[in-house]
Design a protein around this motif. Structure first.
Motif, PDB file in Angstrom:
ATOM      1  N   PRO A 164      44.350  45.186 165.118  1.00 33.46           N
ATOM      2  CA  PRO A 164      45.049  45.230 163.831  1.00 33.46           C
ATOM      3  C   PRO A 164      46.033  46.385 163.709  1.00 33.46           C
ATOM      4  CG  PRO A 164      42.719  44.793 163.495  1.00 33.46           C
ATOM      5  CD  PRO A 164      42.887  45.166 164.945  1.00 33.46           C
ATOM      6  N   TYR A 165      45.861  47.425 164.513  1.00 34.20           N
ATOM      7  CA  TYR A 165      46.776  48.572 164.421  1.00 34.20           C
ATOM      8  C   TYR A 165      48.200  48.188 164.812  1.00 34.20           C
ATOM      9  CZ  TYR A 165      42.751  51.537 163.601  1.00 34.20           C
ATOM     10  OH  TYR A 165      41.632  52.102 163.052  1.00 34.20           O
ATOM     11  N   ALA A 166      48.348  47.122 165.630  1.00 38.04           N
ATOM     12  CA  ALA A 166      49.701  46.646 165.939  1.00 38.04           C
ATOM     13  C   ALA A 166      50.394  46.181 164.667  1.00 38.04           C
ATOM     14  CB  ALA A 166      49.628  45.514 166.960  1.00 38.04           C
ATOM     15  N   LEU A 167      49.645  45.540 163.779  1.00 41.95           N
ATOM     16  CA  LEU A 167      50.222  45.099 162.507  1.00 41.95           C
ATOM     17  C   LEU A 167      50.637  46.285 161.646  1.00 41.95           C
ATOM     18  CD1 LEU A 167      47.879  42.154 161.507  1.00 41.95           C
ATOM     19  CD2 LEU A 167      50.294  42.023 162.113  1.00 41.95           C
ATOM     20  N   VAL A 168      49.860  47.351 161.713  1.00 43.60           N
ATOM     21  CA  VAL A 168      50.208  48.562 160.961  1.00 43.60           C
ATOM     22  C   VAL A 168      51.557  49.091 161.422  1.00 43.60           C
ATOM     23  CG1 VAL A 168      49.537  50.942 160.455  1.00 43.60           C
ATOM     24  CG2 VAL A 168      47.797  49.151 160.527  1.00 43.60           C
ATOM     25  N   HIS A 169      51.766  49.135 162.731  1.00 44.64           N
ATOM     26  CA  HIS A 169      53.032  49.652 163.261  1.00 44.64           C
ATOM     27  C   HIS A 169      54.201  48.732 162.929  1.00 44.64           C
ATOM     28  CE1 HIS A 169      51.605  53.156 165.492  1.00 44.64           C
ATOM     29  NE2 HIS A 169      50.528  52.451 165.775  1.00 44.64           N
ATOM     30  N   LEU A 170      53.953  47.438 162.807  1.00 43.92           N
ATOM     31  CA  LEU A 170      55.019  46.506 162.473  1.00 43.92           C
ATOM     32  C   LEU A 170      55.357  46.518 160.984  1.00 43.92           C
ATOM     33  CD1 LEU A 170      54.050  43.441 164.690  1.00 43.92           C
ATOM     34  CD2 LEU A 170      56.177  44.732 164.835  1.00 43.92           C
ATOM     35  N   THR A 171      54.350  46.674 160.149  1.00 46.28           N
ATOM     36  CA  THR A 171      54.577  46.557 158.708  1.00 46.28           C
ATOM     37  C   THR A 171      54.819  47.895 158.025  1.00 46.28           C
ATOM     38  OG1 THR A 171      52.182  46.642 158.296  1.00 46.28           O
ATOM     39  CG2 THR A 171      53.181  44.465 158.546  1.00 46.28           C
ATOM     40  N   VAL A 172      54.237  48.956 158.567  1.00 44.93           N
ATOM     41  CA  VAL A 172      54.327  50.269 157.921  1.00 44.93           C
ATOM     42  C   VAL A 172      55.150  51.256 158.736  1.00 44.93           C
ATOM     43  CG1 VAL A 172      53.022  52.215 157.006  1.00 44.93           C
ATOM     44  CG2 VAL A 172      52.100  49.899 156.789  1.00 44.93           C
ATOM     45  N   GLY A 173      54.929  51.272 160.051  1.00 44.62           N
ATOM     46  CA  GLY A 173      55.601  52.242 160.905  1.00 44.62           C
ATOM     47  C   GLY A 173      54.590  53.060 161.674  1.00 44.62           C
ATOM     48  N   ASN A 174      55.020  54.220 162.146  1.00 45.18           N
ATOM     49  CA  ASN A 174      54.185  55.009 163.053  1.00 45.18           C
ATOM     50  C   ASN A 174      53.362  56.080 162.373  1.00 45.18           C
ATOM     51  OD1 ASN A 174      55.222  53.448 165.081  1.00 45.18           O
ATOM     52  ND2 ASN A 174      56.728  54.944 165.750  1.00 45.18           N
ATOM     53  N   GLY A 175      53.387  56.133 161.043  1.00 40.46           N
ATOM     54  CA  GLY A 175      52.457  56.970 160.308  1.00 40.46           C
ATOM     55  C   GLY A 175      52.745  58.456 160.355  1.00 40.46           C
ATOM     56  N   GLY A 176      51.752  59.228 159.898  1.00 44.26           N
ATOM     57  CA  GLY A 176      51.858  60.678 159.896  1.00 44.26           C
ATOM     58  C   GLY A 176      52.709  61.210 158.762  1.00 44.26           C
ATOM     59  N   ILE A 177      52.784  62.531 158.686  1.00 40.98           N
ATOM     60  CA  ILE A 177      53.547  63.197 157.631  1.00 40.98           C
ATOM     61  C   ILE A 177      55.014  62.813 157.710  1.00 40.98           C
ATOM     62  CG2 ILE A 177      54.273  65.440 156.748  1.00 40.98           C
ATOM     63  CD1 ILE A 177      51.594  66.565 157.790  1.00 40.98           C
ATOM     64  N   ARG A 178      55.548  62.734 158.939  1.00 43.45           N
ATOM     65  CA  ARG A 178      56.956  62.389 159.103  1.00 43.45           C
ATOM     66  C   ARG A 178      57.239  60.994 158.547  1.00 43.45           C
ATOM     67  NH1 ARG A 178      57.212  63.260 164.140  1.00 43.45           N
ATOM     68  NH2 ARG A 178      58.095  65.348 164.134  1.00 43.45           N
ATOM     69  N   GLY A 179      56.325  60.088 158.807  1.00 45.91           N
ATOM     70  CA  GLY A 179      56.499  58.738 158.295  1.00 45.91           C
ATOM     71  C   GLY A 179      56.402  58.685 156.790  1.00 45.91           C
ATOM     72  N   SER A 196      55.817  44.118 173.252  1.00 50.67           N
ATOM     73  CA  SER A 196      54.448  44.598 173.456  1.00 50.67           C
ATOM     74  C   SER A 196      53.671  44.705 172.156  1.00 50.67           C
ATOM     75  CB  SER A 196      54.477  45.969 174.142  1.00 50.67           C
ATOM     76  OG  SER A 196      55.154  46.922 173.332  1.00 50.67           O
ATOM     77  N   VAL A 197      54.338  45.096 171.069  1.00 49.62           N
ATOM     78  CA  VAL A 197      53.627  45.263 169.801  1.00 49.62           C
ATOM     79  C   VAL A 197      53.192  43.903 169.255  1.00 49.62           C
ATOM     80  CG1 VAL A 197      53.726  46.231 167.485  1.00 49.62           C
ATOM     81  CG2 VAL A 197      54.898  47.393 169.345  1.00 49.62           C
ATOM     82  N   TYR A 198      54.034  42.890 169.403  1.00 53.67           N
ATOM     83  CA  TYR A 198      53.625  41.537 169.007  1.00 53.67           C
ATOM     84  C   TYR A 198      52.437  41.075 169.842  1.00 53.67           C
ATOM     85  CZ  TYR A 198      58.063  41.241 166.461  1.00 53.67           C
ATOM     86  OH  TYR A 198      59.099  41.464 165.601  1.00 53.67           O
ATOM     87  N   GLU A 199      52.500  41.347 171.156  1.00 50.74           N
ATOM     88  CA  GLU A 199      51.417  40.914 172.035  1.00 50.74           C
ATOM     89  C   GLU A 199      50.109  41.625 171.735  1.00 50.74           C
ATOM     90  OE1 GLU A 199      54.472  39.820 175.719  1.00 50.74           O
ATOM     91  OE2 GLU A 199      53.069  41.489 175.933  1.00 50.74           O
ATOM     92  N   LEU A 200      50.185  42.763 171.072  1.00 47.12           N
ATOM     93  CA  LEU A 200      48.979  43.495 170.678  1.00 47.12           C
ATOM     94  C   LEU A 200      48.436  43.052 169.321  1.00 47.12           C
ATOM     95  CD1 LEU A 200      49.621  47.175 171.823  1.00 47.12           C
ATOM     96  CD2 LEU A 200      47.793  45.665 172.589  1.00 47.12           C
ATOM     97  N   CYS A 201      49.134  42.150 168.637  1.00 50.12           N
ATOM     98  CA  CYS A 201      48.622  41.675 167.350  1.00 50.12           C
ATOM     99  C   CYS A 201      47.318  40.902 167.558  1.00 50.12           C
ATOM    100  CB  CYS A 201      49.656  40.792 166.657  1.00 50.12           C
ATOM    101  SG  CYS A 201      51.035  41.711 165.943  1.00 50.12           S
ATOM    102  N   PRO A 202      46.366  41.030 166.643  1.00 55.63           N
ATOM    103  CA  PRO A 202      45.032  40.461 166.866  1.00 55.63           C
ATOM    104  C   PRO A 202      44.999  38.944 166.725  1.00 55.63           C
ATOM    105  CG  PRO A 202      45.169  41.400 164.666  1.00 55.63           C
ATOM    106  CD  PRO A 202      46.462  41.755 165.355  1.00 55.63           C
ATOM    107  N   PHE A 203      44.160  38.305 167.554  1.00 52.50           N
ATOM    108  CA  PHE A 203      43.958  36.868 167.420  1.00 52.50           C
ATOM    109  C   PHE A 203      42.517  36.470 167.743  1.00 52.50           C
ATOM    110  CE2 PHE A 203      45.423  37.685 171.677  1.00 52.50           C
ATOM    111  CZ  PHE A 203      44.927  36.705 172.522  1.00 52.50           C
ATOM    112  N   TYR A 204      41.575  37.368 167.441  1.00 51.86           N
ATOM    113  CA  TYR A 204      40.160  37.014 167.546  1.00 51.86           C
ATOM    114  C   TYR A 204      39.683  36.469 166.199  1.00 51.86           C
ATOM    115  CZ  TYR A 204      40.002  41.819 165.747  1.00 51.86           C
ATOM    116  OH  TYR A 204      40.234  42.972 165.018  1.00 51.86           O
ATOM    117  N   SER A 205      38.567  35.803 166.214  1.00 51.20           N
ATOM    118  CA  SER A 205      38.055  35.158 165.007  1.00 51.20           C
ATOM    119  C   SER A 205      37.778  36.182 163.908  1.00 51.20           C
ATOM    120  CB  SER A 205      36.761  34.396 165.331  1.00 51.20           C
ATOM    121  OG  SER A 205      36.235  33.799 164.169  1.00 51.20           O
ATOM    122  N   GLY A 206      38.313  35.924 162.718  1.00 51.06           N
ATOM    123  CA  GLY A 206      38.073  36.798 161.578  1.00 51.06           C
ATOM    124  C   GLY A 206      38.998  37.983 161.479  1.00 51.06           C
ATOM    125  N   ALA A 207      39.935  38.142 162.432  1.00 48.36           N
ATOM    126  CA  ALA A 207      40.814  39.319 162.408  1.00 48.36           C
ATOM    127  C   ALA A 207      41.768  39.281 161.226  1.00 48.36           C
ATOM    128  CB  ALA A 207      41.605  39.398 163.714  1.00 48.36           C
TER     129      ALA A 207
END
Length: 289
Positions: A164-179, A196-207
């Protein structure tokens, strides 16, 4: 003992613009412990996008390629491995923005290069970390059933079904104070161009499930993404989703399909006990996301 190829995780390889006199480092965030901690707190701003064809950088003046693998956290691992096994180890860093399929092809070229260089060597050990396991999985797919060059493999913390952290990077960005201060928009826009970030998006049951309990989401379908993620890059976004569907169905190798003799060559290492983001609830808004 057979030589070993080490494949790090996402962001584990520095990146350099080779179209500069001094090979300017454009990504060099985790060479020291304190640097890694600082970037975790402050966040990272990385804005080097890829074109619609993800083999190429968006900036016409940039030609970004892999550079060295980061000392932290890999230096101790590599030195310890060499001292305990007495095996030669070869480091396969890669441009982690690009598809695992693309990098698996480069890994195949690297293996063939080493076979010619070492002359009498025909088999290798493989050690991977995190997304490096996905590169190795795509590499196995490209072997087309002949796994004779794989002696043993240790795959550590592989996100085979995404995170799910891939979705965080796609929807929010890279986080931290700078973000927080900048809104992370530049980083988010760059991330949207990385296969690569799309390929890291989750696709297990219930994700990924709708908050109203009406089912799960399929992120290969554009309708199941919030529109502000793609409304300014529609052709690129659609191409990424088409590639994602192909990656999941035809390029990412299911290790369960290996013959039993080959399964015995592989150890998968996973941790437990850490609290981590595992499920995402998605809201519907007038038929959209």
């Amino acid at each position: 003992m057979e030589p070993t190829i080490f494949i790090p995780g996402i962001q584990g390889t520095s990146l350099a613009d080779v179209n500069t006199i001094d090979f300017n480092l454009v990504w060099n965030k985790y060479d020291t412990f304190f640097g890694a901690i600082g970037n975790r707190v402050a966040g990272v701003k990385f804005t080097d996008k890829l074109q619609d064809d993800p083999e190429f950088d968006a900036d016409p003046q940039s030609i970004i390629e892999r550079n060295h693998i980061f000392r932290f956290p890999y230096e101790d691992l590599v030195s310890s491995f060499q001292s305990k096994t007495k095996s030669d180890i070869y480091l396969f860093g890669y441009d982690w923005r690009k598809s695992n399929v693309y990098n698996a092809k480069l890994l195949m070229e690297y293996v063939n290069y080493l076979k010619k260089k070492l002359r009498v060597v025909n088999t290798f050990n493989f050690v991977t970390h995190s997304m490096g396991g996905l590169v190795f999985s795509c590499f196995l797919k490209q072997l087309n059933g002949d796994y004779s060059l794989v002696n043993k493999a240790v795959i550590t913390a592989p996100p085979f079904r995404g995170s799910p952290y891939a979705l965080v990077h796609l929807t929010v960005g890279n986080g931290g104070i700078r973000g927080f201060l900048s809104g992370n928009d530049d980083s988010r826009k760059a991330n949207r161009t990385f296969p690569s970030v799309y390929e890291l998006c989750p696709f297990y049951s219930g994700a990924l499930t709708y908050s109203d309990g009406t089912g799960e989401l399929d992120l290969t379908k554009k309708i199941q993404w919030q529109s502000n993620l793609y409304d300014d890059i529609i052709p690129l976004f659609e191409r990424r989703l088409t590639a994602l569907a192909d990656y999941r169905s035809a390029q990412l190798f299911d290790l369960a399909a290996l013959p039993e003799t080959e399964k015995k060559k592989i150890v998968i290492v996973a941790g437990e006990g850490e609290k981590t983001l595992a499920k995402v609830k998605v809201d519907k808004d007038k038929g959209g996301i």
